[in-house]
Scaffold this motif. Structure first.
Motif, PDB file in Angstrom:
ATOM      1  N   ARG A  40      30.507  44.916  36.472  1.00 16.59           N
ATOM      2  CA  ARG A  40      30.751  45.201  37.888  1.00 16.59           C
ATOM      3  C   ARG A  40      30.881  43.913  38.696  1.00 16.59           C
ATOM      4  N   GLN A  41      30.119  42.916  38.331  1.00 15.26           N
ATOM      5  CA  GLN A  41      30.212  41.631  39.023  1.00 15.26           C
ATOM      6  C   GLN A  41      31.581  41.001  38.786  1.00 15.26           C
ATOM      7  N   ILE A  42      32.062  41.062  37.560  1.00 10.70           N
ATOM      8  CA  ILE A  42      33.373  40.497  37.229  1.00 10.70           C
ATOM      9  C   ILE A  42      34.467  41.213  38.002  1.00 10.70           C
ATOM     10  N   ILE A  43      34.412  42.540  38.042  1.00  8.45           N
ATOM     11  CA  ILE A  43      35.438  43.327  38.732  1.00  8.45           C
ATOM     12  C   ILE A  43      35.481  42.994  40.215  1.00  8.45           C
ATOM     13  N   ASP A  44      34.323  42.705  40.800  1.00 10.01           N
ATOM     14  CA  ASP A  44      34.249  42.473  42.245  1.00 10.01           C
ATOM     15  C   ASP A  44      34.424  41.010  42.657  1.00 10.01           C
ATOM     16  N   PRO A  46      36.023  37.344  43.338  1.00 15.67           N
ATOM     17  CA  PRO A  46      37.369  36.826  43.620  1.00 15.67           C
ATOM     18  C   PRO A  46      37.974  36.171  42.380  1.00 15.67           C
ATOM     19  N   ILE A  47      39.266  36.290  42.250  1.00 14.92           N
ATOM     20  CA  ILE A  47      39.941  35.768  41.066  1.00 14.92           C
ATOM     21  C   ILE A  47      39.791  34.255  40.949  1.00 14.92           C
ATOM     22  N   GLU A  48      39.739  33.557  42.106  1.00 11.04           N
ATOM     23  CA  GLU A  48      39.597  32.102  42.070  1.00 11.04           C
ATOM     24  C   GLU A  48      38.317  31.687  41.362  1.00 11.04           C
ATOM     25  N   GLU A  49      37.237  32.425  41.620  1.00 14.01           N
ATOM     26  CA  GLU A  49      35.950  32.086  41.007  1.00 14.01           C
ATOM     27  C   GLU A  49      35.969  32.312  39.498  1.00 14.01           C
ATOM     28  N   LEU A  50      36.611  33.390  39.073  1.00 16.20           N
ATOM     29  CA  LEU A  50      36.694  33.669  37.630  1.00 16.20           C
ATOM     30  C   LEU A  50      37.480  32.571  36.926  1.00 16.20           C
ATOM     31  N   VAL A  51      38.604  32.190  37.492  1.00 13.70           N
ATOM     32  CA  VAL A  51      39.439  31.148  36.889  1.00 13.70           C
ATOM     33  C   VAL A  51      38.691  29.822  36.838  1.00 13.70           C
ATOM     34  N   GLU A  52      38.005  29.486  37.927  1.00  7.54           N
ATOM     35  CA  GLU A  52      37.248  28.231  37.959  1.00  7.54           C
ATOM     36  C   GLU A  52      36.160  28.209  36.887  1.00  7.54           C
ATOM     37  N   VAL A  54      36.183  29.848  34.043  1.00  3.45           N
ATOM     38  CA  VAL A  54      36.827  29.689  32.732  1.00  3.45           C
ATOM     39  C   VAL A  54      37.198  28.220  32.521  1.00  3.45           C
ATOM     40  N   HIS A  55      37.731  27.570  33.540  1.00  4.98           N
ATOM     41  CA  HIS A  55      38.086  26.151  33.442  1.00  4.98           C
ATOM     42  C   HIS A  55      36.857  25.303  33.098  1.00  4.98           C
ATOM     43  N   LYS A  56      35.729  25.640  33.684  1.00  4.85           N
ATOM     44  CA  LYS A  56      34.503  24.858  33.468  1.00  4.85           C
ATOM     45  C   LYS A  56      33.796  25.229  32.169  1.00  4.85           C
ATOM     46  N   GLY A  57      34.215  26.323  31.544  1.00  6.61           N
ATOM     47  CA  GLY A  57      33.539  26.774  30.327  1.00  6.61           C
ATOM     48  C   GLY A  57      32.317  27.624  30.607  1.00  6.61           C
ATOM     49  N   ALA A  58      32.098  27.973  31.893  1.00  4.11           N
ATOM     50  CA  ALA A  58      30.939  28.797  32.244  1.00  4.11           C
ATOM     51  C   ALA A  58      31.190  30.280  31.984  1.00  4.11           C
ATOM     52  N   LEU A  59      32.429  30.641  31.758  1.00  2.00           N
ATOM     53  CA  LEU A  59      32.806  32.032  31.499  1.00  2.00           C
ATOM     54  C   LEU A  59      33.863  32.042  30.407  1.00  2.00           C
ATOM     55  N   GLN A  60      33.648  32.870  29.393  1.00  2.00           N
ATOM     56  CA  GLN A  60      34.575  32.928  28.274  1.00  2.00           C
ATOM     57  C   GLN A  60      35.660  33.977  28.513  1.00  2.00           C
ATOM     58  N   ILE A 108      42.420  35.561  32.768  1.00  2.00           N
ATOM     59  CA  ILE A 108      42.540  36.814  33.526  1.00  2.00           C
ATOM     60  C   ILE A 108      43.376  37.834  32.747  1.00  2.00           C
ATOM     61  N   PRO A 109      42.809  38.962  32.371  1.00  2.00           N
ATOM     62  CA  PRO A 109      43.591  40.007  31.698  1.00  2.00           C
ATOM     63  C   PRO A 109      44.645  40.580  32.640  1.00  2.00           C
ATOM     64  N   ILE A 110      45.844  40.799  32.098  1.00  2.00           N
ATOM     65  CA  ILE A 110      46.949  41.300  32.905  1.00  2.00           C
ATOM     66  C   ILE A 110      47.579  42.509  32.231  1.00  2.00           C
ATOM     67  N   SER A 111      47.800  43.537  33.018  1.00  2.00           N
ATOM     68  CA  SER A 111      48.474  44.740  32.523  1.00  2.00           C
ATOM     69  C   SER A 111      49.948  44.654  32.888  1.00  2.00           C
ATOM     70  N   LEU A 112      50.786  45.270  32.068  1.00  2.00           N
ATOM     71  CA  LEU A 112      52.229  45.132  32.209  1.00  2.00           C
ATOM     72  C   LEU A 112      52.902  46.495  32.137  1.00  2.00           C
ATOM     73  N   LYS A 113      53.879  46.704  32.973  1.00  2.00           N
ATOM     74  CA  LYS A 113      54.699  47.903  32.864  1.00  2.00           C
ATOM     75  C   LYS A 113      55.287  47.992  31.455  1.00  2.00           C
ATOM     76  N   ASP A 114      55.434  49.202  30.965  1.00  2.59           N
ATOM     77  CA  ASP A 114      55.877  49.410  29.581  1.00  2.59           C
ATOM     78  C   ASP A 114      57.206  48.743  29.256  1.00  2.59           C
ATOM     79  N   THR A 115      58.006  48.432  30.273  1.00  7.39           N
ATOM     80  CA  THR A 115      59.322  47.827  30.068  1.00  7.39           C
ATOM     81  C   THR A 115      59.268  46.355  29.671  1.00  7.39           C
ATOM     82  N   ILE A 116      58.129  45.710  29.823  1.00  6.74           N
ATOM     83  CA  ILE A 116      58.025  44.252  29.646  1.00  6.74           C
ATOM     84  C   ILE A 116      57.821  43.931  28.162  1.00  6.74           C
TER      85      ILE A 116
END
Length: 561
Positions: A40-44, A46-52, A54-60, A108-116
């Motif tokens: 729930r924390q991950i879902i809520d 901000p994307i900037e914090e998650l990316v940061e 991952v860059h620092k190695g604090a989140l896999q 960041i996991p990304i979902s894609l329309k079936d056409t991609i």
């Protein structure tokens, strides 16, 4: 006999894909179970914090995939939103160095329309004839996403033909609205909107007549219809290859507005013109974003109706709430009367179907189910011209319905000469809008996304032509963002007493047949924020100004179970 064998192969291929999906989901036992506090924390966050992190190695990245894999399986169980399940392969991509975790979308996991197109997977577009045609390698857009650090993990449901605000086909089945299973999540990128509403993060859809905006409106998420050439479109399958009368554009969709802005900025920052020849070498312009984030007094045009289908009470209320909030924030509201939106509906419909509906039908097998809306277009296209002319005369002179009669007139396969004439008229129409906007001197337009909230299943049979609020901006190639505003309220959004559907034109009748505030109670309602061509930075900044003006009254996202 040939037709019978074709039908049997159709049924076998549909069953094969559905069984394959079942087996892939069965193999993901560790992605089941309730959401943890960490999920729930991950879902809520901000994307900037998650990316940061991952860059620092604090989140896999694997931790993020664990959370969003769980989100996808839960959303799919509720709505049938997922087509290709790529989670096991994503685990391998994380381990083998296929993804650049130093990029702006790191982990960041990304979902894609079936056409991609993703290497090792089909892109069925809902056609059974596309089953078993796995792509050998990733398309350019997926390569860009992996270079940016994103982790493709699922593909999502859509309508066969891609010409619908529903998302149903024989290969994958029917996708339902996350708020109410009796309604559509939108289309043609409906599986994407259902997943994002139920906790997904970021995704990509396509839009030729509203196909990322109608799903955002129906399901309660955010989307941005980019102008052609601003977002990559190479490496996709389609139901209408070669159709350029109203070009399809691929565009971002997200659960939150912050994610939408970050994601758009990140993809443009990856210099997509180095991956896709069709993208303009136009870098992100932070100065424009800052200008419209800080401008003290905006001049906002309000488009209250497209003159074809007046907005339903729920949609009218959503626009009025956004308008009132902006006015209270000190901005100037301008009543506008632009060049006829009906002309855009006419031009768009005839350009989009100039081939006589032949192309999308060429991929269909005998007995394959067709979307009711696309089927209506095709049925009228196949009707003999003498009968069609009689029908036109009856509509125009007996029913006195110039709107529907005008759309019927000339509804046949176009010659090259006729198609060129339509393209010339489209360009003249764009020129009229260009001159009009220069004269009124507005910063943006606020308008409806659709005349009604989500349609019930198979409702596009009636509402197939009720797409003018979105289609208008495809014909113009304007940038348009979708912001959810409120939910249908059965006490506030009833039709006025004495409302008589029989007095409406044929397009409006089709839409209002489906409107019922009691049954629609709780469905999302959104508006569009519209700029001119290639104004993605500006439109995103103005979307935030609208949301900030709403304050505590801004849209409440769907709770995650």
């Amino acid at each position: 006999m040939v037709f019978f064998l074709d039908y049997l192969q159709h049924k076998r291929d549909c069953q094969f894909k559905q069984n394959e999906r079942i087996e892939r989901i069965k193999a993901l036992s560790r992605y089941r179970g309730p959401f943890t506090p960490s999920d729930r924390q991950i879902i809520d966050r901000p994307i900037e914090e998650l990316v940061e992190d991952v860059h620092k190695g604090a989140l896999q990245p694997a931790t993020l995939l664990d959370t969003y894999g769980k989100v996808a399986l839960k959303a799919h169980e509720k709505t049938n939103c997922v087509t290709e399940v790529m989670i096991s392969e994503a685990e391998g991509w994380i381990r083998d160095g296929s993804i650049n975790f130093k990029g702006p979308l790191a982990g960041i996991p990304i979902s894609l329309k079936d056409t991609i197109n993703v290497g090792g997977f089909d892109s069925t577009v809902g056609f059974s004839s596309f089953v078993g045609k796995k792509y050998a390698e990733d398309g350019p857009t997926v390569r860009l996403l992996k270079d940016a650090g994103a982790v493709p993990y699922v593909k999502t449901n859509l309508p066969i033909t891609l010409l619908s605000f529903e998302s149903t086909n024989d290969v994958w089945g029917r996708c339902t609205n996350p708020h109410n299973s009796k309604y559509s999540p939108g289309g043609s990128t409906g599986g994407e909107s259902a997943l994002l509403a139920l906790g997904g993060r970021i995704g990509i859809g396509s839009d030729v007549a509203g196909s990322v905006r109608a799903p955002a409106h129906f399901s309660g998420i955010y989307s941005l219809r980019c102008s052609t050439g601003r977002w990559p479109k190479a490496g996709f399958s389609t139901s209408m290859p070669g159709q350029e009368g109203v070009p399809s554009v691929y565009s971002p969709m997200t659960r939150t507005l912050n994610d939408l802005t970050y994601f758009t900025r990140a993809v443009v920052g990856m210099q997509p013109w180095k991956y896709d020849y069709s993208v303009h070498p136009l870098a992100w312009r932070p100065e424009i974003e800052k200008e419209y984030a800080a401008k003290s007094k905006l001049r906002i045009g309000i488009l209250r109706t497209d003159g074809v289908v007046d907005p339903s009470p729920a949609c009218q209320r959503a626009l009025e709430e956004a308008e009132a909030a902006m006015k209270l924030a000190g901005h100037e509201i301008v009543e506008i009367d632009p060049p006829s939106p009906y002309e855009a509906l006419y031009l768009g419909a005839h350009l989009l179907n100039a081939d006589g509906c032949q192309m999308f039908k060429s991929f269909m097998r005998f007995g394959e189910w067709n979307d009711p809306g696309a089927d209506q277009l095709d049925w009228l296209m196949r009707l003999s011209r003498p009968l069609k002319y009689i029908y036109y005369l009856w509509v125009k002179y007996v029913r006195r319905d110039d709107i529907w009669a005008g759309l019927i007139q000339g509804w046949h396969q176009k010659t090259a000469y006729e198609n060129w004439q339509l393209v010339a008229k489209r360009e003249a129409y764009r020129s009229k809008w260009f001159e009009w906007w220069n004269q009124v001197d507005i910063d943006c337009i606020l308008t409806h996304t659709n005349a009604t909230p989500a349609v019930p299943h198979d409702g596009m049979k009636d509402a197939v032509s009720s797409c003018g609020y979105t289609f208008l901006f495809n014909v113009l190639d304007y940038t348009a963002g979708c912001v959810p505003i409120t939910h249908v309220d059965k006490n506030r959004d009833q039709l006025p007493s004495g409302f008589d559907i029989r007095k409406l034109n044929g397009v409006a009748q089709g839409a209002y047949k489906l409107y019922d505030a009691n049954d629609m109670h709780g469905l999302p309602v959104a508006i569009q924020v519209v700029g001119r061509r290639l104004e993605e930075e500006k439109v995103l900044a103005l979307m935030k100004r609208v949301e900030d003006a709403l304050g505590d009254n801004k849209y409440k996202l769907l709770e995650i179970d």
